[in-house]
Design a protein around this motif. Sequence first.
Motif, PDB file in Angstrom:
ATOM      1  N   PHE A  19     -75.362  -7.238  79.366  1.00 19.77           N
ATOM      2  CA  PHE A  19     -73.840  -7.019  80.021  1.00 19.77           C
ATOM      3  C   PHE A  19     -73.854  -5.554  80.529  1.00 19.77           C
ATOM      4  O   PHE A  19     -74.618  -4.826  80.042  1.00 19.77           O
ATOM      5  CB  PHE A  19     -73.228  -7.380  78.838  1.00 19.77           C
ATOM      6  N   GLY A  20     -72.809  -5.408  81.492  1.00 17.17           N
ATOM      7  CA  GLY A  20     -72.683  -4.321  81.744  1.00 17.17           C
ATOM      8  C   GLY A  20     -71.445  -4.257  82.744  1.00 17.17           C
ATOM      9  O   GLY A  20     -70.782  -5.208  83.003  1.00 17.17           O
ATOM     10  N   ASP A  21     -71.030  -3.191  83.093  1.00 18.01           N
ATOM     11  CA  ASP A  21     -70.109  -3.021  83.861  1.00 18.01           C
ATOM     12  C   ASP A  21     -70.387  -1.699  85.167  1.00 18.01           C
ATOM     13  O   ASP A  21     -71.468  -1.620  85.169  1.00 18.01           O
ATOM     14  CB  ASP A  21     -68.436  -2.396  83.204  1.00 18.01           C
ATOM     15  N   MET A  69     -80.240  -6.608  75.125  1.00 16.17           N
ATOM     16  CA  MET A  69     -80.879  -6.737  73.756  1.00 16.17           C
ATOM     17  C   MET A  69     -82.075  -7.799  73.989  1.00 16.17           C
ATOM     18  O   MET A  69     -81.834  -8.589  74.716  1.00 16.17           O
ATOM     19  CB  MET A  69     -79.972  -7.485  72.694  1.00 16.17           C
ATOM     20  N   TYR A  70     -83.219  -7.583  73.342  1.00 16.15           N
ATOM     21  CA  TYR A  70     -84.233  -8.545  73.683  1.00 16.15           C
ATOM     22  C   TYR A  70     -85.222  -8.471  72.308  1.00 16.15           C
ATOM     23  O   TYR A  70     -85.099  -7.509  71.606  1.00 16.15           O
ATOM     24  CB  TYR A  70     -85.210  -7.678  74.881  1.00 16.15           C
ATOM     25  N   ALA A  89     -74.339  -0.466  80.461  1.00 16.54           N
ATOM     26  CA  ALA A  89     -74.950  -1.687  80.126  1.00 16.54           C
ATOM     27  C   ALA A  89     -75.886  -1.720  79.031  1.00 16.54           C
ATOM     28  O   ALA A  89     -76.153  -0.824  78.253  1.00 16.54           O
ATOM     29  CB  ALA A  89     -75.872  -1.844  81.239  1.00 16.54           C
ATOM     30  N   VAL A  90     -75.582  -3.149  78.347  1.00 18.28           N
ATOM     31  CA  VAL A  90     -76.234  -3.240  77.039  1.00 18.28           C
ATOM     32  C   VAL A  90     -77.219  -4.371  77.206  1.00 18.28           C
ATOM     33  O   VAL A  90     -76.883  -5.088  77.733  1.00 18.28           O
ATOM     34  CB  VAL A  90     -75.358  -3.625  75.973  1.00 18.28           C
ATOM     35  N   GLY A 118     -85.211  -5.173  69.997  1.00 18.51           N
ATOM     36  CA  GLY A 118     -84.508  -3.866  70.423  1.00 18.51           C
ATOM     37  C   GLY A 118     -83.109  -3.967  71.209  1.00 18.51           C
ATOM     38  O   GLY A 118     -82.861  -5.147  71.640  1.00 18.51           O
ATOM     39  N   ALA A 119     -82.385  -2.881  71.113  1.00 18.07           N
ATOM     40  CA  ALA A 119     -81.397  -3.073  71.884  1.00 18.07           C
ATOM     41  C   ALA A 119     -80.981  -1.570  72.412  1.00 18.07           C
ATOM     42  O   ALA A 119     -81.326  -0.510  72.202  1.00 18.07           O
ATOM     43  CB  ALA A 119     -80.073  -2.957  70.997  1.00 18.07           C
ATOM     44  N   GLU A 120     -80.733  -1.433  73.749  1.00 18.32           N
ATOM     45  CA  GLU A 120     -80.396  -0.227  74.317  1.00 18.32           C
ATOM     46  C   GLU A 120     -79.141  -0.346  75.187  1.00 18.32           C
ATOM     47  O   GLU A 120     -78.608  -1.428  75.851  1.00 18.32           O
ATOM     48  CB  GLU A 120     -81.430   0.009  75.785  1.00 18.32           C
ATOM     49  N   CYS A 121     -78.293   0.718  74.861  1.00 24.84           N
ATOM     50  CA  CYS A 121     -76.862   0.820  75.464  1.00 24.84           C
ATOM     51  C   CYS A 121     -77.055   2.127  76.497  1.00 24.84           C
ATOM     52  O   CYS A 121     -77.374   3.294  75.871  1.00 24.84           O
ATOM     53  CB  CYS A 121     -75.987   1.356  74.725  1.00 24.84           C
ATOM     54  N   MET A 140     -79.619 -17.319  77.344  1.00 21.91           N
ATOM     55  CA  MET A 140     -79.397 -15.675  77.740  1.00 21.91           C
ATOM     56  C   MET A 140     -78.459 -15.690  78.714  1.00 21.91           C
ATOM     57  O   MET A 140     -78.063 -16.272  79.550  1.00 21.91           O
ATOM     58  CB  MET A 140     -80.884 -15.367  78.314  1.00 21.91           C
ATOM     59  N   THR A 141     -77.610 -14.397  78.523  1.00 21.27           N
ATOM     60  CA  THR A 141     -76.383 -14.244  79.659  1.00 21.27           C
ATOM     61  C   THR A 141     -76.841 -13.043  80.428  1.00 21.27           C
ATOM     62  O   THR A 141     -77.316 -12.128  79.880  1.00 21.27           O
ATOM     63  CB  THR A 141     -75.265 -13.842  78.584  1.00 21.27           C
ATOM     64  N   VAL A 197     -82.742 -11.466  75.445  1.00 23.55           N
ATOM     65  CA  VAL A 197     -81.717 -12.153  74.690  1.00 23.55           C
ATOM     66  C   VAL A 197     -80.421 -11.985  75.165  1.00 23.55           C
ATOM     67  O   VAL A 197     -79.681 -12.943  75.392  1.00 23.55           O
ATOM     68  CB  VAL A 197     -81.635 -11.334  72.986  1.00 23.55           C
ATOM     69  N   ALA A 198     -79.964 -10.763  75.648  1.00 24.43           N
ATOM     70  CA  ALA A 198     -78.889 -10.490  76.255  1.00 24.43           C
ATOM     71  C   ALA A 198     -78.377  -9.476  77.157  1.00 24.43           C
ATOM     72  O   ALA A 198     -79.117  -8.356  76.751  1.00 24.43           O
ATOM     73  CB  ALA A 198     -77.435 -10.574  75.002  1.00 24.43           C
TER      74      ALA A 198
END
Lengths: 127, 127
Positions: free
Chosen positions: B70-72, B79-80, B76-77, B92-95, B1-2, B67-68
Amino acid sequence: MTESTSPALDVALAYHHAWTGHDLDKAMTYIADDIVCDAPAGRLEGAAAYRDFMGPFVQILTGSELVAAFGDDQQAVIMYDTETVPVKSAPGAECVTVKDGKITRSLFIFDRAPFDAARKAQASAAT
Amino acid sequence: MTESTSPALDVALAYHHAWTGHDLDKAMTYIADDIVCDAPAGRLEGAAAYRDFMGPFVQILTGSELVAAFGDDQQAVIMYDTETVPVKSAPGAECVTVKDGKITRSLFIFDRAPFDAARKAQASAAT
């Protein structure tokens, strides 16, 4: 839309731009022979299975828009919306692991419900 | 995981850890009153509609794994994978877009098909 650069993201975006540009042959050059992809319908193992999964989708694809793209050395996440023949807005998310310039692992998320509904509507219209 | 760190990702992760920890009240403190969320079933507008969407899901949630992430500065995104009572693996994924410490926009992706199938199976078992 956010795009940072990273080795994994470069590959993920090159792959993404290829398939959303209807160039499945080029997209497959970024897919490892032994890719393992967890897609909504289940696990796909190997490039041939992956191509069989993507091929029909690329055929019904009429448009796409990248929403977000992030990555680091080994992992990237891309989120996008797609427009397809049966479903006008079908967003997707992919989390990919990249090794030696190829995608070796993928978690692929999209909602199958509107595609299932479109198939049923087409089937009932045909009877 | 990052996990990298960014102002938007800090908020996205705090929100994520709250709802996956079944603390919907705390999760809602990260949601803007005028949030606009594009979810699989359609657009949700406002914190009350968002809570009505997340509440039933948090109630059936039995586990989760990031799972991942990331963001600025602003986006942010995450995933899990989630484990729920009716569906054992529901990724699921959320942006999300974050302003002043709150999530103002969200693109929320998951596959409704296995939940639809579980509902149908339960309905037919009940008859």
